[in-house]
Design a protein around this motif. Structure first.
Motif, PDB file in Angstrom:
ATOM      1  N   TYR A 183       0.830  -1.204   0.000  1.00 58.26           N
ATOM      2  CA  TYR A 183       0.000   0.000   0.000  1.00 58.26           C
ATOM      3  C   TYR A 183       0.868   1.258   0.000  1.00 58.26           C
ATOM      4  O   TYR A 183       0.531   2.266  -0.635  1.00 58.26           O
ATOM      5  N   ALA A 184       2.001   1.216   0.706  1.00 52.39           N
ATOM      6  CA  ALA A 184       2.891   2.372   0.724  1.00 52.39           C
ATOM      7  C   ALA A 184       3.493   2.618  -0.656  1.00 52.39           C
ATOM      8  O   ALA A 184       3.614   3.774  -1.094  1.00 52.39           O
ATOM      9  N   ALA A 185       3.867   1.543  -1.347  1.00 58.76           N
ATOM     10  CA  ALA A 185       4.399   1.687  -2.704  1.00 58.76           C
ATOM     11  C   ALA A 185       3.338   2.271  -3.629  1.00 58.76           C
ATOM     12  O   ALA A 185       3.623   3.149  -4.458  1.00 58.76           O
TER      13      ALA A 185
ATOM     14  N   LEU B 134       9.285   7.787  -0.582  1.00 60.83           N
ATOM     15  CA  LEU B 134       8.837   6.810   0.404  1.00 60.83           C
ATOM     16  C   LEU B 134       9.912   6.616   1.469  1.00 60.83           C
ATOM     17  O   LEU B 134      11.104   6.499   1.165  1.00 60.83           O
ATOM     18  N   THR B 135       9.487   6.594   2.721  1.00 62.48           N
ATOM     19  CA  THR B 135      10.366   6.286   3.842  1.00 62.48           C
ATOM     20  C   THR B 135       9.806   5.086   4.593  1.00 62.48           C
ATOM     21  O   THR B 135       8.607   5.045   4.900  1.00 62.48           O
ATOM     22  N   LEU B 136      10.664   4.116   4.886  1.00 64.00           N
ATOM     23  CA  LEU B 136      10.277   2.947   5.663  1.00 64.00           C
ATOM     24  C   LEU B 136      10.859   3.104   7.061  1.00 64.00           C
ATOM     25  O   LEU B 136      12.058   3.332   7.224  1.00 64.00           O
ATOM     26  N   LEU B 137       9.989   2.957   8.060  1.00 69.58           N
ATOM     27  CA  LEU B 137      10.380   3.206   9.449  1.00 69.58           C
ATOM     28  C   LEU B 137      10.195   1.960  10.294  1.00 69.58           C
ATOM     29  O   LEU B 137       9.143   1.319  10.256  1.00 69.58           O
TER      30      LEU B 137
ATOM     31  N   ALA C 181      11.912  -4.989   3.141  1.00 71.65           N
ATOM     32  CA  ALA C 181      10.765  -4.148   2.791  1.00 71.65           C
ATOM     33  C   ALA C 181      11.114  -3.234   1.630  1.00 71.65           C
ATOM     34  O   ALA C 181      10.287  -2.997   0.736  1.00 71.65           O
ATOM     35  N   ARG C 182      12.333  -2.698   1.637  1.00 72.14           N
ATOM     36  CA  ARG C 182      12.746  -1.844   0.519  1.00 72.14           C
ATOM     37  C   ARG C 182      12.755  -2.620  -0.794  1.00 72.14           C
ATOM     38  O   ARG C 182      12.297  -2.120  -1.829  1.00 72.14           O
ATOM     39  N   GLU C 183      13.265  -3.853  -0.757  1.00 70.95           N
ATOM     40  CA  GLU C 183      13.256  -4.682  -1.961  1.00 70.95           C
ATOM     41  C   GLU C 183      11.832  -4.866  -2.484  1.00 70.95           C
ATOM     42  O   GLU C 183      11.580  -4.765  -3.694  1.00 70.95           O
TER      43      GLU C 183
ATOM     44  N   PRO D 100      13.393   3.691  -1.592  1.00 72.19           N
ATOM     45  CA  PRO D 100      12.980   4.385  -0.370  1.00 72.19           C
ATOM     46  C   PRO D 100      14.112   4.601   0.629  1.00 72.19           C
ATOM     47  O   PRO D 100      15.105   3.866   0.653  1.00 72.19           O
ATOM     48  N   GLU D 101      13.922   5.595   1.467  1.00 74.14           N
ATOM     49  CA  GLU D 101      14.831   5.844   2.576  1.00 74.14           C
ATOM     50  C   GLU D 101      14.459   4.925   3.741  1.00 74.14           C
ATOM     51  O   GLU D 101      13.282   4.624   3.952  1.00 74.14           O
TER      52      GLU D 101
END
Length: 283
Positions: A20-22, A32-35, A87-89, A99-100
């Motif tokens: 959903y974030a993608a 996009l940032t993954l936290l 998750a970035r992959e 994404p960061e």
């Protein structure tokens, strides 16, 4: 306020959060940032055992306990970094720009509050890793996040389905019109059919309010179907979702009608707990 920020943990929701974030990042043309936030209560950065000099205590045992806690925290941080990389992959495969990655050691709500100025849209799973065994439960921190973070929040379903039909719940209040304005100004759901639904009496005032909201969306270029349903808010919205194959529910985080009881309160909200689709909360 530029980034789509997605909260990643070891729960079953995280794969859907990535997808959903993608999707949102591409729709909004936003980075996009993954936290990942490592819970400080479960994994303290440094254990303070100075108050444990009691009956039978041994200094070397306390030191070993402190060392073990530090090792657990270090391993948990490494695992979190590995989850972020995976998750970035996944998001890149789904079409998002590279994404960061961010990692914090503390509390989720406090971390998000600190990062709030950079958040355009927050994406978070309905259940966290502590609730993974019950897909119908609601994560213990969701309500605190909704109350604290003054940004749009996309609360995902446990599995991903690309949104193709959107239902916007409208209660005719002044805050509901603000929700319409915010939604109309966003590119997140542009070109998707919008179902504008009011749950209430089939009255002249409700028709007028619904018509005004529909005109606002039509003026912004949306294709809108408006309808009034009667009955209990929760069941009426769920029935409409089933009948029309709705993929995404949009609601104001605060309302002034019966809808309010599902979005505000001291207990976890019924709508979020029972929804089988993602819910976008606007405020």
């Amino acid at each position: 306020m530029t980034h789509v920020m997605a909260c990643i943990d070891n729960s079953q929701s995280s794969l859907a959060v990535c997808d959903y974030a993608a999707w949102a990042s591409q729709r909004l043309n936003a980075p996009l940032t993954l936290l990942h936030v490592l819970d400080e209560e479960k994994y303290p950065a440094a254990a303070d055992l100075s108050g444990n000099i009691g009956l039978g205590s041994r200094e070397h045992l306390l030191e070993e306990l402190a060392t073990l806690d530090a090792q657990r925290a270090r391993l948990a941080l490494e695992q979190g970094q590995h989850m972020l990389e995976k998750a970035r992959e996944r998001t890149v495969i789904s079409g998002a720009a590279f994404p960061e990655l961010k990692q914090r050691h503390g509390h989720l709500v406090e971390s998000l509050s600190d990062l709030q100025e950079d958040i355009r849209l927050l994406v978070i799973g309905r259940v966290g890793e502590d609730n993974s065994r019950n897909a119908h439960s609601l994560g213990s921190q969701i309500e605190a996040v909704v109350r604290t973070i003054h940004r749009p929040i996309l609360i995902t379903a446990t599995s991903y389905k690309k949104p193709e039909k959107v239902m916007l719940a409208f209660d005719g209040s002044s805050t509901a019109y603000k929700t319409i304005q915010m939604f109309a100004a966003s590119s997140l759901c542009k070109d998707l059919p919008i179902h504008l639904v009011t749950v209430g009496a089939d009255s002249v005032s409700n028709h007028e309010a619904l018509g005004k909201a529909q005109s606002m969306l039509l003026s912004a270029g949306f294709l809108v179907q408006a309808e009034i349903r009667q009955g209990e808010v929760e069941s009426a919205l769920h029935d409409y979702q089933t009948e029309h194959g709705i993929d995404l529910l949009v609601m104001g985080a605060y309302g002034h009608s019966r809808i309010r009881q599902f979005l505000v309160g001291s207990t976890t909200t019924t709508m979020l707990r029972t929804a089988t689709m993602p819910v976008l909360l606007l405020r």
